[in-house]
Design a protein around this motif. Structure first.
Motif, PDB file in Angstrom:
ATOM      1  N   ASP A 153       0.842  -1.143  -0.069  1.00  0.00           N
ATOM      2  CA  ASP A 153      -0.003  -0.132  -0.095  1.00  0.00           C
ATOM      3  C   ASP A 153       0.973   1.255   0.014  1.00  0.00           C
ATOM      4  O   ASP A 153       0.592   2.204  -0.819  1.00  0.00           O
ATOM      5  N   LEU A 154       1.921   1.240   0.991  1.00  0.00           N
ATOM      6  CA  LEU A 154       2.930   2.368   1.112  1.00  0.00           C
ATOM      7  C   LEU A 154       3.432   2.595  -0.260  1.00  0.00           C
ATOM      8  O   LEU A 154       3.823   3.491  -0.975  1.00  0.00           O
ATOM      9  N   ALA A 155       4.101   1.585  -0.844  1.00  0.00           N
ATOM     10  CA  ALA A 155       4.545   1.508  -2.225  1.00  0.00           C
ATOM     11  C   ALA A 155       3.786   2.143  -3.429  1.00  0.00           C
ATOM     12  O   ALA A 155       4.205   2.751  -4.201  1.00  0.00           O
ATOM     13  N   GLY A 156       2.602   1.795  -3.389  1.00  0.00           N
ATOM     14  CA  GLY A 156       1.629   2.326  -4.359  1.00  0.00           C
ATOM     15  C   GLY A 156       1.261   3.708  -4.308  1.00  0.00           C
ATOM     16  O   GLY A 156       1.145   4.351  -5.195  1.00  0.00           O
ATOM     17  N   ARG A 157       1.368   4.198  -2.980  1.00  0.00           N
ATOM     18  CA  ARG A 157       0.920   5.624  -2.882  1.00  0.00           C
ATOM     19  C   ARG A 157       2.256   6.541  -2.721  1.00  0.00           C
ATOM     20  O   ARG A 157       1.973   7.718  -3.234  1.00  0.00           O
ATOM     21  N   LEU A 158       3.348   6.090  -2.177  1.00  0.00           N
ATOM     22  CA  LEU A 158       4.417   7.032  -2.038  1.00  0.00           C
ATOM     23  C   LEU A 158       5.749   6.622  -3.032  1.00  0.00           C
ATOM     24  O   LEU A 158       6.354   7.361  -3.759  1.00  0.00           O
ATOM     25  N   GLY A 159       6.031   5.395  -2.846  1.00  0.00           N
ATOM     26  CA  GLY A 159       7.381   5.002  -3.486  1.00  0.00           C
ATOM     27  C   GLY A 159       7.896   3.793  -2.618  1.00  0.00           C
ATOM     28  O   GLY A 159       7.161   3.208  -1.954  1.00  0.00           O
ATOM     29  N   GLU A 160       9.008   3.462  -3.053  1.00  0.00           N
ATOM     30  CA  GLU A 160       9.668   2.227  -2.487  1.00  0.00           C
ATOM     31  C   GLU A 160       9.782   2.425  -0.948  1.00  0.00           C
ATOM     32  O   GLU A 160      10.637   3.330  -0.530  1.00  0.00           O
ATOM     33  N   PRO A 161       9.173   1.754   0.015  1.00  0.00           N
ATOM     34  CA  PRO A 161       9.473   2.054   1.409  1.00  0.00           C
ATOM     35  C   PRO A 161      10.719   1.328   1.727  1.00  0.00           C
ATOM     36  O   PRO A 161      10.981   0.299   1.606  1.00  0.00           O
ATOM     37  N   LEU A 162      11.334   2.043   2.814  1.00  0.00           N
ATOM     38  CA  LEU A 162      12.638   1.874   3.036  1.00  0.00           C
ATOM     39  C   LEU A 162      12.577   1.217   4.541  1.00  0.00           C
ATOM     40  O   LEU A 162      13.308   0.302   4.995  1.00  0.00           O
ATOM     41  N   ARG A 163      11.588   1.884   5.405  1.00  0.00           N
ATOM     42  CA  ARG A 163      11.389   1.545   6.736  1.00  0.00           C
ATOM     43  C   ARG A 163      10.323   2.338   7.309  1.00  0.00           C
ATOM     44  O   ARG A 163      10.027   3.600   6.937  1.00  0.00           O
ATOM     45  N   TRP A 164       9.455   1.785   8.163  1.00  0.00           N
ATOM     46  CA  TRP A 164       8.247   2.414   8.601  1.00  0.00           C
ATOM     47  C   TRP A 164       8.116   2.065  10.087  1.00  0.00           C
ATOM     48  O   TRP A 164       8.519   0.841  10.544  1.00  0.00           O
ATOM     49  N   THR A 165       7.403   2.878  10.715  1.00  0.00           N
ATOM     50  CA  THR A 165       6.948   2.741  12.264  1.00  0.00           C
ATOM     51  C   THR A 165       5.142   2.961  12.278  1.00  0.00           C
ATOM     52  O   THR A 165       4.870   4.157  11.748  1.00  0.00           O
ATOM     53  N   VAL A 166       4.676   2.096  12.689  1.00  0.00           N
ATOM     54  CA  VAL A 166       3.064   2.349  13.002  1.00  0.00           C
ATOM     55  C   VAL A 166       3.044   3.182  14.214  1.00  0.00           C
ATOM     56  O   VAL A 166       3.263   2.732  15.519  1.00  0.00           O
ATOM     57  N   MET A 167       2.369   4.282  14.174  1.00  0.00           N
ATOM     58  CA  MET A 167       2.379   5.249  15.286  1.00  0.00           C
ATOM     59  C   MET A 167       0.990   5.229  15.783  1.00  0.00           C
ATOM     60  O   MET A 167       0.908   5.298  17.166  1.00  0.00           O
ATOM     61  N   GLU A 168      -0.029   4.715  15.122  1.00  0.00           N
ATOM     62  CA  GLU A 168      -1.407   4.583  15.624  1.00  0.00           C
ATOM     63  C   GLU A 168      -2.281   3.938  14.899  1.00  0.00           C
ATOM     64  O   GLU A 168      -2.018   3.838  13.592  1.00  0.00           O
ATOM     65  N   VAL A 169      -2.914   3.090  15.512  1.00  0.00           N
ATOM     66  CA  VAL A 169      -4.155   2.145  14.702  1.00  0.00           C
ATOM     67  C   VAL A 169      -5.503   2.547  15.381  1.00  0.00           C
ATOM     68  O   VAL A 169      -5.745   2.192  16.791  1.00  0.00           O
ATOM     69  N   ASP A 170      -6.193   2.774  14.660  1.00  0.00           N
ATOM     70  CA  ASP A 170      -7.562   3.149  15.200  1.00  0.00           C
ATOM     71  C   ASP A 170      -8.575   2.222  14.461  1.00  0.00           C
ATOM     72  O   ASP A 170      -8.861   2.431  13.141  1.00  0.00           O
ATOM     73  N   TYR A 171      -9.176   1.298  15.190  1.00  0.00           N
ATOM     74  CA  TYR A 171     -10.108   0.037  14.594  1.00  0.00           C
ATOM     75  C   TYR A 171     -11.440   0.913  14.299  1.00  0.00           C
ATOM     76  O   TYR A 171     -12.406   0.225  13.623  1.00  0.00           O
ATOM     77  N   VAL A 172     -12.156   1.928  15.144  1.00  0.00           N
ATOM     78  CA  VAL A 172     -13.316   2.640  14.992  1.00  0.00           C
ATOM     79  C   VAL A 172     -13.423   3.147  13.780  1.00  0.00           C
ATOM     80  O   VAL A 172     -14.472   3.107  13.121  1.00  0.00           O
ATOM     81  N   ARG A 173     -12.421   3.966  13.411  1.00  0.00           N
ATOM     82  CA  ARG A 173     -12.421   4.602  12.408  1.00  0.00           C
ATOM     83  C   ARG A 173     -11.776   3.852  11.120  1.00  0.00           C
ATOM     84  O   ARG A 173     -11.919   4.530  10.117  1.00  0.00           O
ATOM     85  N   ASP A 174     -11.216   2.848  11.421  1.00  0.00           N
ATOM     86  CA  ASP A 174     -10.555   1.984  10.606  1.00  0.00           C
ATOM     87  C   ASP A 174      -9.332   2.983   9.669  1.00  0.00           C
ATOM     88  O   ASP A 174      -9.640   2.976   8.243  1.00  0.00           O
ATOM     89  N   LEU A 175      -8.548   3.458  10.522  1.00  0.00           N
ATOM     90  CA  LEU A 175      -7.538   3.964   9.929  1.00  0.00           C
ATOM     91  C   LEU A 175      -6.079   3.710  10.631  1.00  0.00           C
ATOM     92  O   LEU A 175      -6.202   3.205  11.841  1.00  0.00           O
ATOM     93  N   MET A 176      -5.214   3.939  10.123  1.00  0.00           N
ATOM     94  CA  MET A 176      -3.859   3.883  10.960  1.00  0.00           C
ATOM     95  C   MET A 176      -2.984   4.874  10.387  1.00  0.00           C
ATOM     96  O   MET A 176      -2.827   5.573   9.289  1.00  0.00           O
ATOM     97  N   VAL A 177      -1.818   5.333  11.581  1.00  0.00           N
ATOM     98  CA  VAL A 177      -0.895   6.457  11.152  1.00  0.00           C
ATOM     99  C   VAL A 177       0.296   5.711  10.971  1.00  0.00           C
ATOM    100  O   VAL A 177       0.857   5.259  12.079  1.00  0.00           O
TER     101      VAL A 177
END
Length: 210
Positions: A153-177
């Motif tokens: 998903d990140l590759a399709g939106r931005l480019g080649e992901p090198l490293r990432w960290t999940v900062m927030e997960v919200d199951y109520v609104r179905d989103l993640m930061v």
């Protein structure tokens, strides 16, 4: 009188070096006008304190040394508004002020050391070095439990992901930061992203400007 001429020559060299740093290297690249006065004031202030330490010698060097430590301790470098590139310029302005104010170093040596500092920073912060590497804080409109799906998903939106960290997960609104480091696609490769790819994506800068 010789000591005064030595301090004056060092001050001229210091002002020339920090103005070159602030107005010829930093501002054209980062456009942070608010930090330019901070660099100039920090540099000249440190030069003044070090020159005073050298002039006073043993009579009051300890007190001025504690004063210098107190001044440097209030400089905020750990801030959301100050990025790591800005910290590098802060450090260089400090070192320039120290080097140019040293009493027992000749002017050619000071000029050479200052030139090395400016050249290294100019090269390290140039647009040719790691030009396609980026960082962004991304809010996705879906929660990925599979790391491979998140990477795709990140590759399709931005480019080649090198490293990432999940900062927030919200199951109520179905989103993640996600805080992601990625490499931008090469324009020569003809990679284009349609409007449908960017649907549901909000990208916030890693550090908001002041």
């Amino acid at each position: 009188m010789d000591a005064l001429r030595h301090i004056a020559a060092g001050l001229v060299l210091d002002l020339a070096a920090v103005c070159l740093l602030a107005f010829a290297i930093y501002y054209p690249r980062h456009r942070r006008r608010d930090l330019v006065p901070a660099y100039l004031a920090l540099n000249t202030g440190l030069f003044t304190v070090v020159a005073a330490l050298a002039a006073v010698g043993g009579r009051g060097a300890a007190g001025l040394g504690f004063g210098l430590f107190g001044v440097l301790s209030i400089v905020r470098l750990r801030s959301d508004a100050v990025q790591q590139e800005d910290v590098a310029y802060y450090f260089t302005t400090l070192v320039l002020g120290l080097v140019c104010a040293l009493p027992d170093v000749t002017l050619p040596v000071k000029a050479g050391l200052s030139a090395v500092l400016l050249l290294v920073l100019w090269a390290a912060d140039s647009q040719w070095l790691l030009a396609r590497s980026r960082r962004a804080v991304v809010t996705l409109d879906r929660v990925h439990r599979d790391p491979l799906a998140l990477r795709a998903d990140l590759a399709g939106r931005l480019g080649e992901p090198l490293r990432w960290t999940v900062m927030e997960v919200d199951y109520v609104r179905d989103l993640m930061v996600v805080d992601v480091r990625y490499r931008e696609p090469d324009p020569d490769e003809g990679v284009h992203f349609g409007a449908e790819v960017l649907t549901g994506l909000r990208v916030a800068p890693a550090c908001e400007p002041v």
